[in-house]
Enzyme design. Structure first.
Site, PDB file in Angstrom:
ATOM      1  N   HIS A 174       0.802  -1.216   0.000  1.00 25.57           N
ATOM      2  CA  HIS A 174       0.000   0.000   0.000  1.00 25.57           C
ATOM      3  C   HIS A 174       0.839   1.272   0.000  1.00 25.57           C
ATOM      4  CE1 HIS A 174      -3.434  -2.680   0.639  1.00 25.57           C
ATOM      5  NE2 HIS A 174      -4.019  -1.756  -0.083  1.00 25.57           N
ATOM      6  N   GLU A 207     -11.716  -9.956  -6.148  1.00 24.38           N
ATOM      7  CA  GLU A 207     -10.290 -10.000  -5.813  1.00 24.38           C
ATOM      8  C   GLU A 207      -9.909 -11.291  -5.104  1.00 24.38           C
ATOM      9  OE1 GLU A 207      -9.279  -6.653  -3.317  1.00 24.38           O
ATOM     10  OE2 GLU A 207     -11.159  -6.746  -2.223  1.00 24.38           O
ATOM     11  N   ASP A 257      -5.011  -7.830  -5.302  1.00 21.20           N
ATOM     12  CA  ASP A 257      -5.226  -9.016  -4.480  1.00 21.20           C
ATOM     13  C   ASP A 257      -5.484 -10.247  -5.327  1.00 21.20           C
ATOM     14  OD1 ASP A 257      -4.892  -8.406  -1.715  1.00 21.20           O
ATOM     15  OD2 ASP A 257      -6.573  -7.022  -1.922  1.00 21.20           O
ATOM     16  N   CYS A 317      -9.797  -1.984 -10.910  1.00 22.61           N
ATOM     17  CA  CYS A 317      -9.293  -0.887 -10.071  1.00 22.61           C
ATOM     18  C   CYS A 317      -7.968  -1.230  -9.391  1.00 22.61           C
ATOM     19  CB  CYS A 317     -10.336  -0.464  -9.039  1.00 22.61           C
ATOM     20  SG  CYS A 317     -10.721  -1.753  -7.858  1.00 22.61           S
TER      21      CYS A 317
HETATM   22  C1  PEP Z   1      -6.922  -4.591  -5.260  1.00 26.28           C
HETATM   23  O1  PEP Z   1      -6.783  -5.526  -4.477  1.00 26.28           O
HETATM   24  O2  PEP Z   1      -6.642  -4.651  -6.468  1.00 26.28           O
HETATM   25  C2  PEP Z   1      -7.445  -3.294  -4.787  1.00 26.28           C
HETATM   26  C3  PEP Z   1      -7.702  -2.317  -5.619  1.00 26.28           C
HETATM   27  O3  PEP Z   1      -7.596  -3.137  -3.435  1.00 26.28           O
HETATM   28  P1  PEP Z   1      -6.388  -2.836  -2.405  1.00 26.28           P
HETATM   29  O4  PEP Z   1      -5.152  -2.564  -3.214  1.00 26.28           O
HETATM   30  O5  PEP Z   1      -6.806  -1.680  -1.579  1.00 26.28           O
HETATM   31  O6  PEP Z   1      -6.313  -4.112  -1.629  1.00 26.28           O
HETATM   32 MG    MG Z   2      -7.722  -5.475  -2.530  1.00 31.22          MG
END
Ligand code: PEP
Ligand code: MG
Length: 754
Positions: A362, A603, A627, A674
């Site tokens: 993140h 995901e 994910d 996303c």
């Molecule tokens: C993902 O898992 O692709 C996503 C957009 O969520 P995060 O990166 O916040 O887990």
């Molecule tokens: Mg995710």
């Protein structure tokens, strides 16, 4: 044996440089296995030779002189086969080669084991016996185990030693380190080391001029710890047995004695600040205790560590370090948190270098969103020695240069200039619609929520918000934010984008996003209590969030709600019941709420196979490829050791996306992506071909993705996808798309892609 092994590894780990680390290895192994000679050969990759770098038993003058071609002699054979070679009478072996420089009378017994790190042979550890000797199974296993553990220590000692020489050198020495691309861009600046409080190991060295103040700070901190311990001992004197109380006396003696304080003061006088000096003194004492034979005394190492931590806590809490950022600060640390990023004013933050993590951590996503170059997973990063150094971080390739040479610096200044030119070109497409030359519209949305405030600059350049990560308001506080508080935060974004849609994702904590006030200890947090699972187990938290979201949209009606980590229809149904409950509660209360479209993230692999059932219940899907890639390929998105396996353009990921799109479209439900894939130019071409309806990405990716969409027709993207689906290797798929981007005149984006 285990004890001996542990002690050798500890000593090697504490060695200040490579030379001393190797010296310790050869001496200790010779003793442990009782042999005549121990040697370490390290691979000189440039010349393709194994070079004798340390020996106990051969002539020391041979060090650096004896060089064996890769594959030459028994040493070469160990490297070539990547396995132990155990020969009782070496001169009789066809691969044996006599080396004169070592003073080697014909030694007979030979056992060589490779030193391998992350699949790469670094060198060979050899033991020799004058007589004919077949080393037994246990001896061989011991050396194999030792060599496996030494590989990391050798690399680490190499880099630390090199860095020390940079610090001491009067001439310019440049050190290069290898990490992983984290966020694109090139940063040139000065290192500011960040570290968690009261973590002695993570404290960096820092030069100080005001030695008197540092000594005073140290003495005060030691006195404060003495008071704490005396108080505690007094309070416990009625409850604890005498032998336990004696421990406190021992600790007080240590603190009052001259060695801890005296040695630390000496180090301060040599120019290090109190915290760095303390780290060194404690490490030295811990090491002495840990190498003791007596297990009781060995245990005392943890008491010393504890004392060190206590002194450090006082040093840090009484005098919070005023962290003055450099004009171009590159944050460097073992692990960097979102909070630590926020400590440096945005206009002074040039880059990020982290020892842990990868591009899908993140903090890397956050850096990408902020347009800050980042290099992740730089193993063997000697953070303690880097404060204030000049550093270059290449977020495209994952290269890091400490104290770079003029030549390297010039090259990177040139690259930065090229980058600004590309940004200029991309600016031209910013206000044009996001559609292919054959007129197919692929809306592009923003991923936001991570940094408050930046969204206000973007509304005109995208079609709305495709992913608002609501975790951040939760992470930034010391308790769960209330309904009003959340409502105000969400409304700001909904207002900024209205009438464009804003997709608020419900809380996705767990995994690598932990709340300090809601700690969850798990062996395997990414497979544990995360996302919707926590929300469903805590309806009071979930309902508060849902009510805040629904109220935030009153009068704007541009809200859509998205649920993270859905893995079964049961979970989805339970979440939908709670959304309905929140909606009707608000209606009953007289609020003019509207019922927003509801979608889920795909995901978790199980969701890929239940799209049909889910599609009957929701309005849209958004694929979370960060994910999904991690779970499909069984590769931890934060683990730099396996980051080379984390490939979003893996055939399995593409097939999963294809399946989701086909199933969802059968029921007329749109699919977005996303994850970070949606911001990667090569992957965007693949996603277009797969029929994804829209893409959602961080702000800095918007222009380049729009450029790709505007440069290729849907027909071209579909044709390319057919070719890509025939390929079996992730790298071949990436090469295919990269070459197409280059042929299309978008070469600048290949470097800018991840
Ligand atoms: C993902 O898992 O692709 C996503 C957009 O969520 P995060 O990166 O916040 O887990
Ligand atoms: Mg995710």
């Amino acid at each position: 044996m285990l004890d001996v092994l542990r002690r050798i590894v500890q000593k090697v780990n504490a060695a200040p440089d490579l030379g001393q680390a190797l010296e310790i290895i050869v001496q200790s192994v010779r003793e442990a296995v009782n042999v005549d000679v121990t040697s370490v050969y390290l691979l000189d990759a440039e010349h393709g030779e194994y070079v004798l770098r340390a020996t106990e038993g051969y002539r020391k003058s041979a060090i650096g002189k004896v060089r064996l071609q890769k594959g030459e002699g028994l040493v070469g054979m160990v490297g070539e086969r990547e396995e132990p070679v155990n020969v009782e009478d070496a001169p009789g072996h066809p691969r044996y080669r006599f080396v004169n420089d070592t003073g080697e009378k014909p030694y007979h017994g030979f056992l060589g084991v490779p030193i391998i790190q992350y699949g790469r042979v670094l060198g060979v550890l050899v033991v020799r016996q004058r007589e004919v000797r077949k080393f037994d199974d246990e001896e061989e296993a011991f050396l194999v185990t030792l060599a496996a553990q030494l590989a990391g220590a050798i690399t680490h000692a190499g880099t630390s030693g090199d860095i020390s020489s940079v610090l001491d050198a009067t001439h310019e020495v440049s050190i290069s380190l290898q990490g992983l691309p984290g966020a694109s861009g090139v940063a040139i600046g000065q290192v500011m080391v960040v570290y968690p409080p009261a973590n002695l190991d993570a404290v960096p060295d820092r030069k100080v001029d005001d030695i008197e103040t540092e000594i005073k700070n140290l003495n005060e901190a030691i006195a404060a710890v003495q008071d704490d311990i005396s108080d505690y001992a007094n309070r416990m004197s009625a409850v604890l047995p005498a032998e336990e109380l004696a421990l406190f006396d021992a600790l007080l003696m240590m603190l009052g004695g001259d060695s801890l304080a005296g040695e630390t003061i000496e180090r301060i006088k040599a120019g290090n600040w109190a915290q760095g000096a303390l780290r060194e003194t404690i490490a030295e004492h811990v090491q002495v205790f840990e190498s003791m034979e007596d297990s009781y005394l060995r245990e005392r190492a943890s008491d010393i560590n504890d004392l060190g931590r206590r002194i450090l806590t006082h040093l840090q809490s009484d005098r919070p370090v005023s962290r003055v950022a450099y004009p171009r600060t590159v944050l460097v640390g073992e692990e960097i948190s979102a909070g630590q990023l926020a400590e440096v004013p945005l206009d002074m933050l040039a880059g990020i270098v982290s020892a842990r993590g990868s591009s899908s951590s993140h903090v890397a996503i956050l850096a990408q969103a902020m347009g800050i170059p980042a290099v992740m997973g730089v193993r063997d990063l000697p953070t303690a020695r880097l404060e204030g150094q000049t550093i270059i971080a290449d977020g495209y390739r994952g290269d890091v240069f400490v104290n770079p040479s003029a030549l390297v610096r010039e090259e990177y200044v040139r690259l930065q200039a090229e980058e600004s030119e590309l940004t200029e070109v991309l600016r031209h497409v910013a206000d044009k619609p996001s559609e292919t030359p054959d007129g197919i519209s692929i809306p592009i949305y923003l991923n936001t929520g991570l940094i408050p405030g930046i969204e206000s600059t973007v509304p005109g350049k995208c079609d709305g918000v495709g992913l608002y990560r609501t975790e951040i308001p939760f992470l930034m506080r010391e308790r769960f934010p209330g309904e009003e508080e959340q409502m105000r935060i969400y409304r700001k974004t909904l207002e900024a984008y209205a009438p464009k849609p804003v997709t608020l994702r419900t809380l996705d904590i767990g995994g690598d996003k932990m709340l300090s006030y809601f700690p969850v200890q798990e062996e395997n947090p990414f497979l544990g209590w995360r996302g919707i699972r926590i929300s469903l187990d805590h309806p009071e938290i979930f309902l508060t969030q849902l009510r805040a979201m629904l109220r935030a949209s009153i009068g704007l009606n541009n809200l859509t709600i998205m649920l993270p980590m859905i893995s079964s229809v049961t979970e989805l149904d339970r979440a939908l019941v709670l959304i309905t409950q929140a909606f009707f509660e608000l209606l009953e209360e007289g609020e003019a709420v509207y019922r927003p479209p509801i979608g889920i993230m795909i995901e978790v692999p199980s969701a890929v196979y239940q799209v049909a059932a889910m599609a009957r219940r929701v309005d849209f899907f958004s694929i979370g490829t960060n994910d999904l890639t991690q779970y499909l390929l069984a590769v931890d998105r934060n683990n730099s050791r396996v980051a080379y396996l984390y490939q979003s353009l893996h055939p399995a990921v593409l097939r999963a996306v294809q399946q989701v799109v086909q199933e969802a479209h059968k029921l007329g439900k749109p699919v977005s992506v996303c994850g970070e894939m949606a911001g990667d130019p090569a992957a965007v071409l693949a996603l277009m071909g797969l029929g994804v309806n829209s893409l959602s990405m961080n702000a800095s990716s918007l222009p380049r993705v729009k450029w790709v969409i505007r440069s290729f027709t849907m027909g071209e993207a579909q044709e390319l996808l057919q070719q890509a689906m025939l390929l079996e290797e992730p790298f071949a798929i990436r090469d295919l798309y990269n070459s197409v981007l280059e042929q299309g005149g978008l070469g600048g984006l290949v470097r800018a892609g991840k």
